[in-house]
Design a protein around this motif. Structure first.
Motif, mmCIF file in Angstrom:
data_model
loop_
_atom_site.group_PDB
_atom_site.id
_atom_site.type_symbol
_atom_site.label_atom_id
_atom_site.label_comp_id
_atom_site.label_asym_id
_atom_site.label_seq_id
_atom_site.Cartn_x
_atom_site.Cartn_y
_atom_site.Cartn_z
ATOM 1 N N MET A 1 0.850 -1.176 0.000
ATOM 2 C CA MET A 1 0.000 0.000 0.000
ATOM 3 C C MET A 1 0.891 1.233 0.000
ATOM 4 N N THR A 87 -4.917 6.152 -3.285
ATOM 5 C CA THR A 87 -6.033 5.854 -4.177
ATOM 6 C C THR A 87 -7.282 5.658 -3.338
ATOM 7 N N VAL A 88 -8.424 5.605 -3.986
ATOM 8 C CA VAL A 88 -9.678 5.356 -3.279
ATOM 9 C C VAL A 88 -9.610 4.012 -2.562
ATOM 10 N N ASP A 89 -9.063 3.004 -3.223
ATOM 11 C CA ASP A 89 -8.931 1.678 -2.601
ATOM 12 C C ASP A 89 -8.041 1.731 -1.358
ATOM 13 N N GLU A 90 -6.960 2.498 -1.419
ATOM 14 C CA GLU A 90 -6.066 2.615 -0.269
ATOM 15 C C GLU A 90 -6.746 3.347 0.891
ATOM 16 N N GLU A 92 -9.948 3.380 1.449
ATOM 17 C CA GLU A 92 -10.926 2.425 1.993
ATOM 18 C C GLU A 92 -10.231 1.406 2.896
ATOM 19 N N LYS A 93 -9.068 0.927 2.484
ATOM 20 C CA LYS A 93 -8.306 -0.021 3.297
ATOM 21 C C LYS A 93 -7.919 0.590 4.639
#
Length: 99
Positions: A1, A87-90, A92-93
């Motif tokens: 990440m 990022t959006v995924d990061e 969210e994580k």
């Protein structure tokens, strides 16, 4: 990440207020943790220790959520800023890490 987004900077009034809020929560948690350690060292009762430990956990969670939400707002407000490396995924994580 690639979690290298900076914490709120003190450049703007909003960022300074956000940083102050984060630091206040962390200092509160630090004081509560000191009380937990003292209670354990002094043979404090279970209810007091667990209650204080829950308060520490809550204060840390709130500080974490404040940090992540600040990064989200910054990424949404200035998507082309090179400091916005999450990022959006990061993001969210990171939120799910605190859950």
């Amino acid at each position: 990440m690639n979690a290298t987004a900076p914490l709120p900077e003190a450049g703007s009034a909003e960022s300074a207020a956000e940083t102050k809020k984060i630091l206040n929560r962390l200092r509160r948690a630090q004081g509560q943790l000191t009380a937990v350690i003292a209670a354990v060292e002094n043979g404090g009762d279970c209810k007091t220790v667990v209650t204080q430990l829950a308060a520490v956990s809550s204060a840390l969670d709130k500080a974490g959520f404040t940090i992540v939400s600040s990064a989200m707002r910054r990424c949404v407000a200035t998507p082309d800023d090179p400091d916005n490396t999450l990022t959006v995924d990061e993001l969210e994580k990171l939120f799910l890490t605190l859950a």
